[in-house]
Design a protein around this motif. Structure first.
Motif, PDB file in Angstrom:
ATOM      1  N   TRP A 205       1.130  -1.579   0.166  1.00 22.45           N
ATOM      2  CA  TRP A 205      -0.346  -0.198   0.198  1.00 22.45           C
ATOM      3  C   TRP A 205       0.924   1.196  -0.141  1.00 22.45           C
ATOM      4  N   PRO A 206       0.142   1.813  -0.290  1.00 23.39           N
ATOM      5  CA  PRO A 206       1.389   3.361  -0.450  1.00 23.39           C
ATOM      6  C   PRO A 206       1.260   4.274   0.812  1.00 23.39           C
ATOM      7  N   GLY A 207       1.818   5.131   0.808  1.00 24.62           N
ATOM      8  CA  GLY A 207       1.862   5.508   2.237  1.00 24.62           C
ATOM      9  C   GLY A 207       3.021   5.120   3.844  1.00 24.62           C
ATOM     10  N   ALA A 208       2.645   4.029   4.297  1.00 27.59           N
ATOM     11  CA  ALA A 208       3.927   4.062   5.439  1.00 27.59           C
ATOM     12  C   ALA A 208       4.683   3.120   4.773  1.00 27.59           C
ATOM     13  N   SER A 209       6.182   3.780   5.471  1.00 32.34           N
ATOM     14  CA  SER A 209       7.638   3.424   5.212  1.00 32.34           C
ATOM     15  C   SER A 209       7.748   1.979   5.380  1.00 32.34           C
ATOM     16  N   LEU A 210       8.625   1.476   4.905  1.00 41.22           N
ATOM     17  CA  LEU A 210       9.038  -0.278   4.734  1.00 41.22           C
ATOM     18  C   LEU A 210       8.915  -0.424   6.317  1.00 41.22           C
ATOM     19  N   ASP A 211       9.660   0.967   6.867  1.00 43.94           N
ATOM     20  CA  ASP A 211      10.629   0.163   8.388  1.00 43.94           C
ATOM     21  C   ASP A 211       9.035   0.318   9.228  1.00 43.94           C
ATOM     22  N   VAL A 212       8.016   1.270   9.019  1.00 46.23           N
ATOM     23  CA  VAL A 212       6.776   0.414   9.572  1.00 46.23           C
ATOM     24  C   VAL A 212       6.270  -0.595   9.701  1.00 46.23           C
ATOM     25  N   HIS A 213       6.214  -0.706   8.261  1.00 44.00           N
ATOM     26  CA  HIS A 213       6.121  -2.156   8.249  1.00 44.00           C
ATOM     27  C   HIS A 213       6.617  -3.223   9.051  1.00 44.00           C
ATOM     28  N   ARG A 214       8.002  -3.289   9.149  1.00 44.28           N
ATOM     29  CA  ARG A 214       9.203  -4.228  10.022  1.00 44.28           C
ATOM     30  C   ARG A 214       8.763  -4.015  11.691  1.00 44.28           C
ATOM     31  N   GLY A 215       8.109  -2.432  12.132  1.00 43.12           N
ATOM     32  CA  GLY A 215       8.129  -2.922  12.865  1.00 43.12           C
ATOM     33  C   GLY A 215       6.016  -3.208  13.211  1.00 43.12           C
ATOM     34  N   TRP A 216       5.576  -3.528  13.106  1.00 38.08           N
ATOM     35  CA  TRP A 216       4.428  -3.933  13.420  1.00 38.08           C
ATOM     36  C   TRP A 216       4.327  -5.669  12.574  1.00 38.08           C
ATOM     37  N   LEU A 217       4.851  -5.773  11.558  1.00 43.56           N
ATOM     38  CA  LEU A 217       5.976  -7.659  11.711  1.00 43.56           C
ATOM     39  C   LEU A 217       6.053  -7.839  13.325  1.00 43.56           C
ATOM     40  N   ILE A 218       6.663  -7.005  13.700  1.00 41.93           N
ATOM     41  CA  ILE A 218       7.819  -7.577  15.086  1.00 41.93           C
ATOM     42  C   ILE A 218       6.376  -7.960  16.418  1.00 41.93           C
ATOM     43  N   LYS A 219       4.710  -6.904  16.400  1.00 36.35           N
ATOM     44  CA  LYS A 219       3.924  -6.517  16.649  1.00 36.35           C
ATOM     45  C   LYS A 219       2.868  -8.681  16.628  1.00 36.35           C
ATOM     46  N   ALA A 220       2.966  -8.342  15.580  1.00 34.42           N
ATOM     47  CA  ALA A 220       2.578  -9.542  15.097  1.00 34.42           C
ATOM     48  C   ALA A 220       2.514 -11.169  15.425  1.00 34.42           C
ATOM     49  N   ALA A 221       3.924 -10.908  15.279  1.00 36.55           N
ATOM     50  CA  ALA A 221       4.225 -12.212  15.805  1.00 36.55           C
ATOM     51  C   ALA A 221       4.643 -12.620  16.934  1.00 36.55           C
ATOM     52  N   ALA A 222       4.820 -11.176  17.858  1.00 32.98           N
ATOM     53  CA  ALA A 222       4.371 -11.748  19.649  1.00 32.98           C
ATOM     54  C   ALA A 222       3.299 -11.820  19.592  1.00 32.98           C
ATOM     55  N   ALA A 223       1.897 -11.642  18.710  1.00 31.72           N
ATOM     56  CA  ALA A 223       0.329 -11.787  19.418  1.00 31.72           C
ATOM     57  C   ALA A 223       0.081 -13.154  18.265  1.00 31.72           C
ATOM     58  N   ALA A 224       1.098 -13.433  17.096  1.00 30.87           N
ATOM     59  CA  ALA A 224       0.101 -14.705  16.816  1.00 30.87           C
ATOM     60  C   ALA A 224       0.727 -16.037  17.976  1.00 30.87           C
ATOM     61  N   ASP A 225       2.289 -15.884  17.678  1.00 33.66           N
ATOM     62  CA  ASP A 225       2.673 -16.727  19.552  1.00 33.66           C
ATOM     63  C   ASP A 225       1.706 -16.426  20.495  1.00 33.66           C
ATOM     64  N   ASP A 226       1.887 -15.808  20.843  1.00 33.70           N
ATOM     65  CA  ASP A 226       0.544 -15.498  22.457  1.00 33.70           C
ATOM     66  C   ASP A 226      -0.805 -16.200  21.948  1.00 33.70           C
ATOM     67  N   SER A 227      -1.047 -16.319  20.881  1.00 34.30           N
ATOM     68  CA  SER A 227      -2.372 -16.413  21.214  1.00 34.30           C
ATOM     69  C   SER A 227      -2.412 -17.879  20.494  1.00 34.30           C
ATOM     70  N   GLY A 228      -1.486 -19.222  20.343  1.00 37.86           N
ATOM     71  CA  GLY A 228      -1.499 -19.968  20.059  1.00 37.86           C
ATOM     72  C   GLY A 228      -1.910 -20.688  18.330  1.00 37.86           C
TER      73      GLY A 228
ATOM     74  N   ALA B 295      -2.423 -21.171  12.282  1.00 40.71           N
ATOM     75  CA  ALA B 295      -3.695 -20.349  11.140  1.00 40.71           C
ATOM     76  C   ALA B 295      -2.778 -19.070  10.981  1.00 40.71           C
ATOM     77  N   MET B 296      -2.796 -18.515  12.842  1.00 45.89           N
ATOM     78  CA  MET B 296      -2.115 -16.711  12.559  1.00 45.89           C
ATOM     79  C   MET B 296      -1.395 -17.050  12.393  1.00 45.89           C
ATOM     80  N   ARG B 297      -0.151 -17.889  13.654  1.00 42.08           N
ATOM     81  CA  ARG B 297       1.599 -17.634  12.992  1.00 42.08           C
ATOM     82  C   ARG B 297       1.539 -18.301  11.247  1.00 42.08           C
ATOM     83  N   THR B 298       0.524 -18.723  10.561  1.00 44.46           N
ATOM     84  CA  THR B 298       0.780 -19.416   9.438  1.00 44.46           C
ATOM     85  C   THR B 298       0.547 -17.217   8.285  1.00 44.46           C
ATOM     86  N   ALA B 299      -0.479 -17.145   8.961  1.00 44.53           N
ATOM     87  CA  ALA B 299      -1.105 -15.860   8.591  1.00 44.53           C
ATOM     88  C   ALA B 299       0.513 -14.962   8.465  1.00 44.53           C
ATOM     89  N   VAL B 300       0.995 -14.980   9.537  1.00 39.00           N
ATOM     90  CA  VAL B 300       2.225 -13.884  10.044  1.00 39.00           C
ATOM     91  C   VAL B 300       3.256 -14.099   8.624  1.00 39.00           C
TER      92      VAL B 300
END
Length: 926
Positions: A461-484, A487-492
């Motif tokens: 998507w236009p707008g957010a920079s590559l670094d912003v997406h990397r930051g969301w990746l860290i949060k998403a991976a942690a949330a997916a691991d917490d969920s157990g 399918a969500m781990r695969t989505a991330v």
């Protein structure tokens, strides 16, 4: 033409094969509307019987019998055509039997009837058995309904462009293929106001044609009032039903119900549609009968129908829900809708679930608790399946409902954000909605919070920079691991693959290998399929074309098995991009247009196809079409295109603008497009924009910005394994070197630019990308020729890069030193041929125009201009080709380095010699 007309023709023709041939009697049976009278008319026009008398006998009508007396009918060979024998009374049947028994050699008779209306079933000539003469051949033919192809042809004749596959399918279903019903319903559709547009809903809402309604109602009300509820039950159930089901819905009880079914069959009110299954021969007829049932009685019938269908296996929950609603049982309706949607989603029928849920949630007065159950179902199906504008509208309304539980509202907001971004291209809105959803869900549902965060990892998507997406990746991976949740781990992981591949992360290919493609969990499999298709799309942009096939094949197969139609369609767009860059242009325009047509209700999904079709139009010189396709034909704003696709479209538009000599506009377009890519920071995505943006700014005199572009592009790429971008970087450097050499009057520096172009051409050849290879090789040849020209004043880069081959310079002779001009000419000739082979008309014409300014005159040609008295000269042919493709005189002049006045003269000469009346006519004459 009736389907069995051929066999009837052969049967009748047999009687007239010779004067001594035995007579033939052909019985033709067919239910009402199958075309029996039409068949008789066709038999009356048989060319095999030019000298045979034809006698019409229309049963049940005064004056419908042959005029000659009975004993005079067969004095000469004749063809007797007997229509509707089921209408004949006993006296008429007795007379007809005598006539048929007296058939002489060389004669024939065709007798039609409705089997369902015969007084004695199976005996068209009455209950008294007829004594057939020994030499008489007796045959029977049965007319059949039209198949879908025949219905399609009939619909196309009446509806023209509004004849869609969707409409034809519903026509077949509603009419049962009965010709009379098809023709009458088409007549209704033709007269619709507003005009019929080809949707299934329009066919369903057209009503029952008058002729069919009168027929079925006359048969229904010929059944006694005591037995009529059985017919009403069939009308409520609509489709074929078993005897016990009809009796249960009618409420008559076992014995009275069985008797009522017999009476309905005897009166042809119902028909046996299969072994033990009964209903209306024309499904549409059920509507006419149902509309005549008194309201309270109809509600009771629907209530019993819901109970009966609930006992079927599998349960047709969608039909059950409709019966509950028609019965006024709204709680039962909503429960059945939920089960129907769940069942459809489980079997991959997402669009069916979406349509049902949209219609339900759009109904006023739905209780909040029911909305809270149904809305998430709608959202999940919409995100997995294909978009509906109404789904977005419904979800936008529901998320504003203050009575919704926070977890439900957060889930709906998540799916709304995904739809806005992925399926509608409204990235800015989608991003904001997803950020809110991630915050709402963080405290209440960790699995869905991880899903929202994973969506924000996607970098397209236009707008957010590559670094912003990397930051969301860290949060998403942690949330997916917490969920157990696997399918969500695969989505991330799938989104991590897309992010890593986009900027050529060295670990990206290892991430692809980690996708659980063998998972038996459908949810995991869908996410793995998405990850593979993400990888394939990124591989196309990076230039790893040889790896794309395997990724796309595996990803699409997995998407099909796991029920992910959106992923399947997005993979089709990736395939079109790959075919464009690898030179698989044969039929590519048609494939793009078909894809756009197939996704007409979701144009953003076809954005790849729009851009590829526009790039083809540029190369072919059809610039008006090019601009239309590159702007997505106005379906949505191009500013919402994914960043790599937007950069590609912008590069093509800049190229067109330069070709029109509108340099200042091209420079402005270049600055705007470059800002989007630079803000994103995914530098491999600048590959399709950089050469044209650098050229636009250099020609506009803004060399400082052009240098900054090349510098930023190089620093951003570094040593990334991004072959297409590295080749584009060499191309951009060559453009800058050529532009500066020309601007500074330094032709001695052009050979160095030529070598840089050749470096780019060699890199494109490795990928392979034949068109880009040809464009850069043409530029190299142009630089060599300009350097060799007196004063070094060659053509600028404005005409657009050209094609060619890579390799060493040609030799001037067996012992002499290499001749750069000869080498460049040979290279340019090769370019022109490659362009021609690809179908790049504009590029081929431009390359040949440059060749013509440099090639020496051929030996043996007399001095002076060559004569082309009644044939197009080479230059006229070039000009005519470009003119017929839609270019203006000014655009042709810029391409061929001529004055507009000269172009005008060449077009006039071409039109005179070909007899063309206009530029459009010139295309046909050529």
């Amino acid at each position: 033409m009736i389907a069995t007309c051929g066999s009837a023709r052969r049967s009748i023709a047999r009687a007239f094969a010779s004067p001594d041939a035995g007579p033939v009697l052909l019985f033709v049976e067919g239910a009402a509307g199958l075309g029996k009278t039409h068949l008789l008319r066709a038999l009356a026009d048989l060319p095999e019987t030019p000298d045979v008398g034809r006698l019409w006998w229309r049963c049940g009508t005064d004056g419908g019998r042959p005029e000659p007396a009975e004993d005079e009918v067969w004095r000469e060979p004749a063809l007797l055509l007997v229509d509707d024998v089921h209408r004949a009374d006993e006296d008429e049947l007795r007379q007809l039997r005598r006539v048929l028994a007296g058939m002489a050699p060389g004669s024939a008779a065709a007798v039609t009837y409705r089997p369902e209306e015969l007084p004695v079933p199976g005996m068209p000539l009455g209950g008294s058995a007829m004594t057939y003469p020994f030499r008489l051949t007796v045959l029977r033919d049965r007319l059949a309904p039209w198949d879908e192809e025949r219905v399609r042809r009939a619909a196309a004749e009446v509806l023209g462009e509004s004849c869609t596959a969707e409409a034809v399918s519903v026509l077949c279903e509603r009419t049962g293929g009965v010709p009379r019903a098809v023709v009458d319903l088409l007549a209704v559709l033709r007269e619709q106001r507003p005009a019929f547009t080809g949707t299934a809903a329009e066919v369903a809402e057209a009503g029952v044609p008058a002729r069919l309604a009168e027929l079925v109602l006359s048969r229904t009300y010929a059944v006694s009032p005591a037995d009529r509820p059985l017919v009403w039950a069939a009308a409520v159930l609509e489709g074929p039903a078993a005897r016990d089901e009809l009796i249960a819905v009618s409420g008559l009880g076992a014995v009275p119900g069985s008797d009522a079914l017999l009476r309905a069959l005897e009166n042809a009110a119902l028909a046996e549609l299969g072994e033990g299954r009964y209903g209306f021969a024309v499904p549409l007829a059920a509507d006419a009968v149902r509309d005549t049932v008194p309201g309270p009685v109809r509600q009771d019938l629907h209530r019993r129908a819901a109970g009966v269908l609930s006992r079927r296996q599998p349960v047709p929950w969608a039909a059950v829900s409709a019966h509950h609603r028609a019965a006024g049982d709204y709680r039962g309706w909503l429960r059945a809708v939920e089960k129907a949607a769940e069942s459809a989603a489980a079997s991959g029928r997402h669009q069916e679930a979406i349509t049902l849920l949209e219609r339900t949630l759009a109904t006023p007065g739905i209780p909040p608790q029911a909305r809270a159950r149904l809305a998430p179902l709608l959202a999940r199906n919409a995100v997995t399946g294909l978009r509906s504008d109404q789904t977005v509208e419904v979800l936008e309304q529901i998320v504003r409902d203050a009575d919704l539980p926070p977890a439900v509202r957060g889930e709906l907001r998540l799916d709304l954000g995904l739809m806005l971004s992925n399926q509608m291209g409204r990235f800015a809105e989608g991003w904001r909605v997803l950020e809110v959803a991630a915050a709402e869900l963080r405290e209440v549902r960790s699995v869905l919070a991880a899903r929202a965060m994973a969506a924000l990892v996607t970098p397209y998507w236009p707008g957010a920079s590559l670094d912003v997406h990397r930051g969301w990746l860290i949060k998403a991976a942690a949330a997916a691991d917490d969920s157990g949740d696997d399918a969500m781990r695969t989505a991330v992981l799938a989104n991590h693959v897309g992010l890593a591949m986009s900027w050529a992360d060295p670990e990206a290919w290892d991430l692809v290998e980690r996708l659980p493609v063998q998972s038996t969990d459908p949810a995991c499999a869908r996410q793995a399929a998405r990850g593979l298709c993400n990888a394939a799309d990124s591989a196309v942009w990076l230039g790893f074309y040889r790896r794309v096939d395997g990724l796309l094949t595996e990803g699409r197969e997995l998407a099909t098995r796991s029920g992910a139609p959106y992923t399947e369609h997005s993979a089709s767009g990736t395939r079109l991009l790959q075919e464009w860059w690898t030179g698989q242009w044969l039929g590519l325009a048609k494939r793009c247009e078909d894809f756009v047509a197939d996704t007409a209700d979701m144009p953003f999904l076809a954005s790849d196809a729009y851009v590829v079709r526009g790039l083809l139009a540029v190369a072919q010189g059809d610039w008006a079409e090019a601009r239309a396709w590159l702007s997505q034909r106005g379906t949505f704003g191009t500013e919402n295109l994914p960043v790599p696709l937007g950069a590609t479209a912008a590069g093509a538009v800049i190229r067109l603008t330069l070709a029109r000599q509108e340099v200042a506009d091209a420079a402005e377009q270049a600055r705007a497009a470059w800002t989007v890519v630079a803000d994103k920071g995914v530098w491999p995505w600048a590959a399709e924009l950089a050469p044209w943006a650098v050229e636009a700014l250099a020609r506009a005199g803004d060399t400082a910005t052009a240098h900054a572009m090349v510098r930023d592009f190089a620093q951003g790429l570094g040593d990334a394994d991004a072959p297409a971008a590295q080749a584009a970087l060499s191309w951009s450097r060559a453009v800058l070197a050529e532009s500066e050499a020309l601007a500074e009057g330094r032709p001695d520096r052009l050979p160095a630019a030529a070598e840089t172009y050749r470096k780019a051409a060699a890199a494109y050849a490795e990928l392979p990308r034949p068109y880009s290879q040809a464009l850069t090789a043409e530029c190299a040849a142009r630089c060599e020729l300009a350097a060799d020209a007196e004063g070094g004043a060659g053509e600028s880069a404005a005409g657009g890069a050209g094609e060619g081959r890579t390799g060493t310079a040609a030799s001037a002779g067996p012992e002499g030193p290499p001749n750069p001009t000869a080498s460049a000419i040979a290279e340019l000739e090769s370019c022109a041929q490659h362009f021609t082979d690809l179908g790049a008309v504009w590029d081929a014409t431009r390359a040949r125009a440059l060749l013509r300014t440099r090639q020496p005159a051929r030996k043996g040609r007399p001095p002076g201009r060559p004569s082309h008295s009644d044939q197009l000269s080479p230059r006229e042919a070039e000009v005519a080709q470009l003119a017929s493709s839609g270019l203006t005189n000014r655009e042709i002049a810029a391409t061929l380095h001529l004055s507009p006045r000269t172009v005008e003269q060449h077009i006039a000469g071409a039109m005179r010699k070909t007899g063309a009346l206009s530029r459009r006519d010139l295309a046909h004459r050529l």
